[in-house]
Write a protein that holds these residues in place. Structure first.
Motif, mmCIF file in Angstrom:
data_model
loop_
_atom_site.group_PDB
_atom_site.id
_atom_site.type_symbol
_atom_site.label_atom_id
_atom_site.label_comp_id
_atom_site.label_asym_id
_atom_site.label_seq_id
_atom_site.Cartn_x
_atom_site.Cartn_y
_atom_site.Cartn_z
ATOM 1 N N GLY A 37 0.726 -1.121 0.017
ATOM 2 C CA GLY A 37 0.039 -0.073 -0.078
ATOM 3 C C GLY A 37 0.634 1.510 -0.021
ATOM 4 N N PRO A 38 0.832 2.150 0.989
ATOM 5 C CA PRO A 38 1.378 3.195 1.082
ATOM 6 C C PRO A 38 2.873 3.099 1.465
ATOM 7 C CG PRO A 38 0.097 3.221 2.765
ATOM 8 C CD PRO A 38 -0.257 2.116 1.839
ATOM 9 N N HIS A 39 3.331 1.977 2.210
ATOM 10 C CA HIS A 39 4.355 1.689 2.775
ATOM 11 C C HIS A 39 5.563 1.288 1.743
ATOM 12 C CE1 HIS A 39 2.058 2.659 6.203
ATOM 13 N NE2 HIS A 39 1.295 1.616 5.764
ATOM 14 N N ILE A 40 6.762 1.789 2.002
ATOM 15 C CA ILE A 40 7.793 0.871 0.978
ATOM 16 C C ILE A 40 9.020 0.724 2.392
ATOM 17 C CG2 ILE A 40 9.757 1.570 -0.447
ATOM 18 C CD1 ILE A 40 7.922 3.404 -2.023
ATOM 19 N N ARG A 41 9.207 -0.469 2.313
ATOM 20 C CA ARG A 41 10.275 -1.246 3.263
ATOM 21 C C ARG A 41 11.556 -1.542 2.420
ATOM 22 N NH1 ARG A 41 5.412 -2.669 4.999
ATOM 23 N NH2 ARG A 41 4.923 -1.927 7.131
ATOM 24 N N VAL A 42 12.778 -0.977 3.009
ATOM 25 C CA VAL A 42 14.037 -1.164 2.442
ATOM 26 C C VAL A 42 14.967 -1.754 3.546
ATOM 27 C CG1 VAL A 42 15.937 -0.390 1.319
ATOM 28 C CG2 VAL A 42 13.607 0.913 1.153
ATOM 29 N N ARG A 43 15.439 -2.894 3.348
ATOM 30 C CA ARG A 43 16.280 -3.896 4.207
ATOM 31 C C ARG A 43 17.885 -3.525 3.607
ATOM 32 N NH1 ARG A 43 12.000 -6.808 3.489
ATOM 33 N NH2 ARG A 43 10.432 -7.067 5.123
ATOM 34 N N GLY A 44 18.655 -3.400 4.652
ATOM 35 C CA GLY A 44 19.894 -3.248 4.324
ATOM 36 C C GLY A 44 20.916 -3.434 5.325
ATOM 37 N N PRO A 45 22.435 -3.416 5.164
ATOM 38 C CA PRO A 45 22.687 -2.994 4.059
ATOM 39 C C PRO A 45 22.941 -3.953 2.954
ATOM 40 C CG PRO A 45 24.446 -3.377 5.560
ATOM 41 C CD PRO A 45 23.112 -3.733 6.284
ATOM 42 N N VAL A 46 22.602 -3.737 1.514
ATOM 43 C CA VAL A 46 22.993 -4.686 0.514
ATOM 44 C C VAL A 46 23.930 -3.875 -0.257
ATOM 45 C CG1 VAL A 46 20.784 -5.843 0.797
ATOM 46 C CG2 VAL A 46 21.029 -3.724 -0.856
ATOM 47 N N ARG A 47 24.589 -4.769 -1.195
ATOM 48 C CA ARG A 47 25.735 -4.255 -2.323
ATOM 49 C C ARG A 47 24.977 -4.214 -3.421
ATOM 50 N NH1 ARG A 47 31.477 -4.967 -2.018
ATOM 51 N NH2 ARG A 47 32.143 -3.908 -3.780
ATOM 52 N N LEU A 48 24.737 -3.167 -3.846
ATOM 53 C CA LEU A 48 24.162 -3.184 -5.094
ATOM 54 C C LEU A 48 25.046 -3.249 -6.407
ATOM 55 C CD1 LEU A 48 22.121 0.180 -4.849
ATOM 56 C CD2 LEU A 48 21.402 -2.066 -4.474
ATOM 57 N N HIS A 49 24.332 -3.947 -7.491
ATOM 58 C CA HIS A 49 25.174 -4.150 -8.837
ATOM 59 C C HIS A 49 24.631 -3.438 -10.072
ATOM 60 C CE1 HIS A 49 21.597 -6.798 -9.507
ATOM 61 N NE2 HIS A 49 21.631 -7.386 -8.493
ATOM 62 N N PRO A 50 25.423 -3.347 -10.961
ATOM 63 C CA PRO A 50 24.959 -2.617 -12.360
ATOM 64 C C PRO A 50 23.340 -3.344 -12.865
ATOM 65 C CG PRO A 50 27.119 -3.439 -12.394
ATOM 66 C CD PRO A 50 26.551 -4.053 -11.196
ATOM 67 N N ALA A 51 22.730 -2.304 -13.342
ATOM 68 C CA ALA A 51 21.332 -2.843 -13.918
ATOM 69 C C ALA A 51 20.938 -1.825 -15.116
ATOM 70 C CB ALA A 51 20.156 -2.454 -12.715
ATOM 71 N N ASP A 52 20.015 -2.321 -15.960
ATOM 72 C CA ASP A 52 19.537 -1.890 -16.773
ATOM 73 C C ASP A 52 18.163 -1.536 -16.666
ATOM 74 O OD1 ASP A 52 18.460 -0.871 -19.233
ATOM 75 O OD2 ASP A 52 19.650 -2.474 -20.477
ATOM 76 N N VAL A 53 17.834 0.089 -16.437
ATOM 77 C CA VAL A 53 16.576 -0.072 -15.842
ATOM 78 C C VAL A 53 15.841 1.358 -16.528
ATOM 79 C CG1 VAL A 53 16.965 -0.748 -13.530
ATOM 80 C CG2 VAL A 53 17.519 1.731 -14.076
ATOM 81 N N HIS A 54 14.472 1.602 -15.970
ATOM 82 C CA HIS A 54 13.841 2.621 -16.778
ATOM 83 C C HIS A 54 13.232 3.425 -15.928
ATOM 84 C CE1 HIS A 54 10.744 5.212 -19.039
ATOM 85 N NE2 HIS A 54 11.448 4.854 -19.880
ATOM 86 N N GLY A 55 13.665 4.960 -15.774
ATOM 87 C CA GLY A 55 12.936 5.711 -14.948
ATOM 88 C C GLY A 55 11.458 6.443 -15.709
ATOM 89 N N ASP A 56 10.719 5.950 -14.850
ATOM 90 C CA ASP A 56 9.257 6.539 -15.316
ATOM 91 C C ASP A 56 8.773 7.731 -15.159
ATOM 92 O OD1 ASP A 56 8.702 4.074 -16.780
ATOM 93 O OD2 ASP A 56 8.107 3.191 -14.590
ATOM 94 N N ASP A 57 9.622 8.477 -14.054
ATOM 95 C CA ASP A 57 9.038 9.758 -13.506
ATOM 96 C C ASP A 57 10.464 10.398 -13.021
ATOM 97 O OD1 ASP A 57 9.383 8.966 -11.151
ATOM 98 O OD2 ASP A 57 7.266 8.451 -11.071
#
Length: 111
Positions: A37-57
């Motif tokens: 719903g209106p909640h976004i949960r982020v767990r960390g820490p994590v090591r991010l890796h490269p990605a191919d993404v699209h920003g919609d806004d």
């Protein structure tokens, strides 16, 4: 940025119902992120890796740029035209800070 914090962070959106357009892209970077719903949960820490993404806004594109800067390797972010609304000089500014960022367009796919 919350992917770098220890533990679980919760963001609650009470104004705009679709402020989660960045979640799928952040998962592509390896973020441990969920929505409820209106909640976004982020767990960390994590090591991010490269990605191919699209920003919609503008918010999603900005979140993806931040994730790409922390990931080790080369990422591709589509939808960067959204950043022109508020961050016209973002790439030159990031380059001045030491980031290796290149903007390509469909007409010029090789910078």
């Amino acid at each position: 940025m919350l992917t770098r914090a220890h533990g679980t962070s919760t963001i609650t959106e009470t104004i705009y119902p679709r402020r989660d357009t960045h979640v799928a892209g952040q998962r592509a970077f390896g973020a441990d992120i969920t929505t409820d719903g209106p909640h976004i949960r982020v767990r960390g820490p994590v090591r991010l890796h490269p990605a191919d993404v699209h920003g919609d806004d503008i918010r999603a594109a900005t979140a993806h740029v931040i994730a790409a800067l922390t990931a080790h390797g080369t990422s591709t972010i589509r939808g960067m035209h959204h950043l022109r609304r508020g961050y016209q000089r973002l790439l030159p500014t990031l380059a001045a800070l030491g980031a290796h960022a290149t903007l390509t367009t469909p007409e010029n796919p090789h910078p």
